[in-house]
Design an enzyme around this catalytic site. Structure first.
Site, mmCIF file in Angstrom:
data_model
loop_
_atom_site.group_PDB
_atom_site.id
_atom_site.type_symbol
_atom_site.label_atom_id
_atom_site.label_comp_id
_atom_site.label_asym_id
_atom_site.label_seq_id
_atom_site.Cartn_x
_atom_site.Cartn_y
_atom_site.Cartn_z
ATOM 1 N N CYS A 77 -3.025 4.424 -5.017
ATOM 2 C CA CYS A 77 -3.971 5.717 -4.748
ATOM 3 C C CYS A 77 -3.452 6.679 -5.778
ATOM 4 O O CYS A 77 -3.611 7.968 -5.387
ATOM 5 C CB CYS A 77 -3.872 5.969 -3.303
ATOM 6 S SG CYS A 77 -2.201 6.435 -2.618
ATOM 7 N N ASP A 135 0.953 -1.170 0.208
ATOM 8 C CA ASP A 135 -0.021 -0.065 -0.095
ATOM 9 C C ASP A 135 0.888 1.059 0.240
ATOM 10 O O ASP A 135 1.004 2.171 0.944
ATOM 11 C CB ASP A 135 -0.859 0.302 1.219
ATOM 12 C CG ASP A 135 -2.040 1.131 1.192
ATOM 13 O OD1 ASP A 135 -2.135 1.571 0.150
ATOM 14 O OD2 ASP A 135 -2.356 1.633 2.197
HETATM 15 N N1 SAH Z 1 -1.108 1.127 4.594
HETATM 16 C C1 SAH Z 1 -1.258 2.120 5.535
HETATM 17 C C2 SAH Z 1 -0.942 3.413 4.598
HETATM 18 C C3 SAH Z 1 0.149 3.508 4.040
HETATM 19 S S1 SAH Z 1 0.768 5.320 3.556
HETATM 20 C C4 SAH Z 1 -2.724 2.224 6.397
HETATM 21 O O1 SAH Z 1 -3.441 1.268 6.037
HETATM 22 O O2 SAH Z 1 -2.649 2.924 7.049
HETATM 23 C C5 SAH Z 1 2.260 5.033 2.946
HETATM 24 C C6 SAH Z 1 3.437 4.929 3.943
HETATM 25 O O3 SAH Z 1 4.406 4.540 3.223
HETATM 26 C C7 SAH Z 1 3.781 5.796 4.751
HETATM 27 O O4 SAH Z 1 3.603 5.519 6.310
HETATM 28 C C8 SAH Z 1 5.265 6.116 4.560
HETATM 29 O O5 SAH Z 1 6.040 6.437 5.562
HETATM 30 C C9 SAH Z 1 5.589 4.931 3.846
HETATM 31 N N2 SAH Z 1 6.777 4.948 2.803
HETATM 32 C C10 SAH Z 1 6.712 5.915 1.975
HETATM 33 N N3 SAH Z 1 7.878 5.581 1.050
HETATM 34 C C11 SAH Z 1 8.643 4.137 1.632
HETATM 35 C C12 SAH Z 1 9.578 3.614 1.383
HETATM 36 N N4 SAH Z 1 10.198 3.805 -0.077
HETATM 37 N N5 SAH Z 1 9.900 2.645 1.938
HETATM 38 C C13 SAH Z 1 8.977 2.173 3.092
HETATM 39 N N6 SAH Z 1 8.033 2.983 3.271
HETATM 40 C C14 SAH Z 1 7.601 3.998 2.710
#
Ligand code: SAH
Length: 400
Positions: free
Chosen positions: A343, A303
């Site tokens: 998204c 996600d």
């Molecule tokens: N699955 C979550 C929402 C995800 S939002 C839920 O159900 O609430 C996206 C997330 O990805 C954020 O927490 C952000 O910190 C993380 N993120 C962004 N880029 C990333 C990367 N390259 N590796 C790991 N995490 C990442």
């Protein structure tokens, strides 16, 4: 009433009730409307098309409030729209089935609820608002008062810090707008599970409410499985997988704060911490490390954040989606499940499916779609405004 007149032949989309008027379609402005003020939108022949909010700095020069020439845009108009939106959600207020409870949901989903630029999320007793356009900003105080009257609540927190606001010529603004706030973070309930949410500093308005139903599905798929939750944020999918009886859950995110909240949310629901591990790092890197270490899982959730906010970044985004999906397919055991999401507004459902298909092909994996997922029903999509659809997901099963 100031007015905008369209160029000849440019009224087609507004006649189909699409609420946006792009600057290139406008022949001229009559009068001197302030940013966000109401203007009449006229065809090149001078016929009334809509009453709209004027956005002088944005490429989207106006957004329609109403298509009814007899409907003035004032407090009564906004009260009717707010009432309709809240009434449409009442079946979800008590959750999505017998005995199911959720007290956090989106009450107003902007254009799709006839209120362009306004997001209203309810978290327990607090409303969290985003004013994303000149028009919604113009009516801010009226909207805040009406929302409290219509919900019977007393607290509004403003989270107008989304990037799109800049295109409208406004600075970000966050803070209390009405009432006083409960200590932050505080716990909300989603499908009978509890989550600590920080509405002041969390992503979006604090929580990804759009994934509510999809978390429920992952809960149902998780029993007995080794689960990898990538981009876990505060553990929405993790908590559901553990509650659903996952054998183990590994939660990965690049944010240490998000992972701390994730562990807190596992504890808040009395779930077995011994089955849960968090790992801070870059998913792109860690998936390769897992592959090289021959690790495997029965259920992988992907996600990621928005890779393509607009159509311009689609190609780069597609490469990103393909990369993580390809690696995830490799990590799956035979018969394992991949719950994968996008998204990005710029990537539609058909393109996303193509990307996931080519990821499976290049991974040398045979897989089938079991389910197509979308945003929760409190984030509806007006048929006249397909842009309102942004979250798409696939549940795929790797051949056994
Ligand atoms: N699955 C979550 C929402 C995800 S939002 C839920 O159900 O609430 C996206 C997330 O990805 C954020 O927490 C952000 O910190 C993380 N993120 C962004 N880029 C990333 C990367 N390259 N590796 C790991 N995490 C990442």
């Amino acid at each position: 009433m100031p007015s905008l007149t369209l160029k000849p032949g440019r009224e087609k989309s507004i006649l189909r009730r699409h609420p946006w008027i792009f600057s290139g379609a406008v022949a001229g402005v009559d009068g001197d409307p302030a940013p966000g003020a109401t203007v009449d939108l006229l065809s090149s022949k001078g016929d009334f098309l809509a009453r709209a909010a004027f956005s002088p700095s944005s490429q989207i020069r106006a957004r329609a409030w109403t298509f009814d020439p007899a409907e003035p845009v004032e407090a009564g108009f906004f009260r009717r729209r707010i009432r309709t939106a809240i009434a449409a959600r009442s079946p979800f207020l008590s959750g999505e089935g017998p005995g199911v409870r959720s007290d956090a949901l989106r009450l107003i989903h902007a254009e799709s609820d006839g209120l362009p630029g306004l997001i209203v999320d309810r978290y327990g007793e607090a409303l969290v608002l985003q004013f994303l356009t000149a028009g919604s900003e113009f009516w801010k105080e009226t909207l805040a008062d009406l929302l409290l009257e219509e919900t019977g609540l007393t607290t509004i927190y403003e989270r107008s810090d989304a990037d799109v606001r800049e295109l409208e010529g406004f600075q970000p603004r966050c803070g209390l707008l009405r009432g006083h706030i409960s200590p932050s973070p505080f716990a909300i309930t989603e499908n009978n599970l509890r989550f600590n949410v920080d509405i002041a500093t969390g992503h979006k308005t604090g929580f990804y409410l759009d994934q509510r139903g999809n978390r429920q599905r992952v809960r149902e798929f998780a029993a007995g499985r080794d689960v990898l939750d990538c981009f876990c944020y505060t553990g929405g999918f993790t908590v559901n997988a553990l509650f659903g009886g996952a054998k183990s859950v590994l939660s990965v995110d690049s944010s240490a704060e998000a992972l701390a909240l994730c562990r807190e949310n596992v504890a808040l629901n009395d779930l077995p911490a011994e089955n849960h591990t968090t790992l801070e790092g870059d998913v792109f890197h860690l998936l390769r490390k897992f592959r090289d270490g021959a690790r495997s899982f029965d259920l992988v959730v992907l996600d990621p954040p928005k890779f393509a906010p607009t159509a311009a970044q689609v190609e780069k985004a597609a490469r990103g989606y393909k990369d993580i999906n390809l690696l995830a397919f490799k990590l799956l055991r035979p018969g394992g499940l991949l719950a994968t999401f996008s998204c990005s507004g710029g990537v539609d459902a058909a393109l996303f499916q193509k990307i996931v298909a080519s990821a499976a092909l290049d991974a040398g994996v045979e897989a089938r779609i079991l389910e197509r997922l979308s945003q929760a029903p409190d984030h509806p999509v007006a048929l006249s405004f397909p842009e309102g659809e942004y979250l798409k997901g696939l549940v795929c099963q790797k051949a056994g």
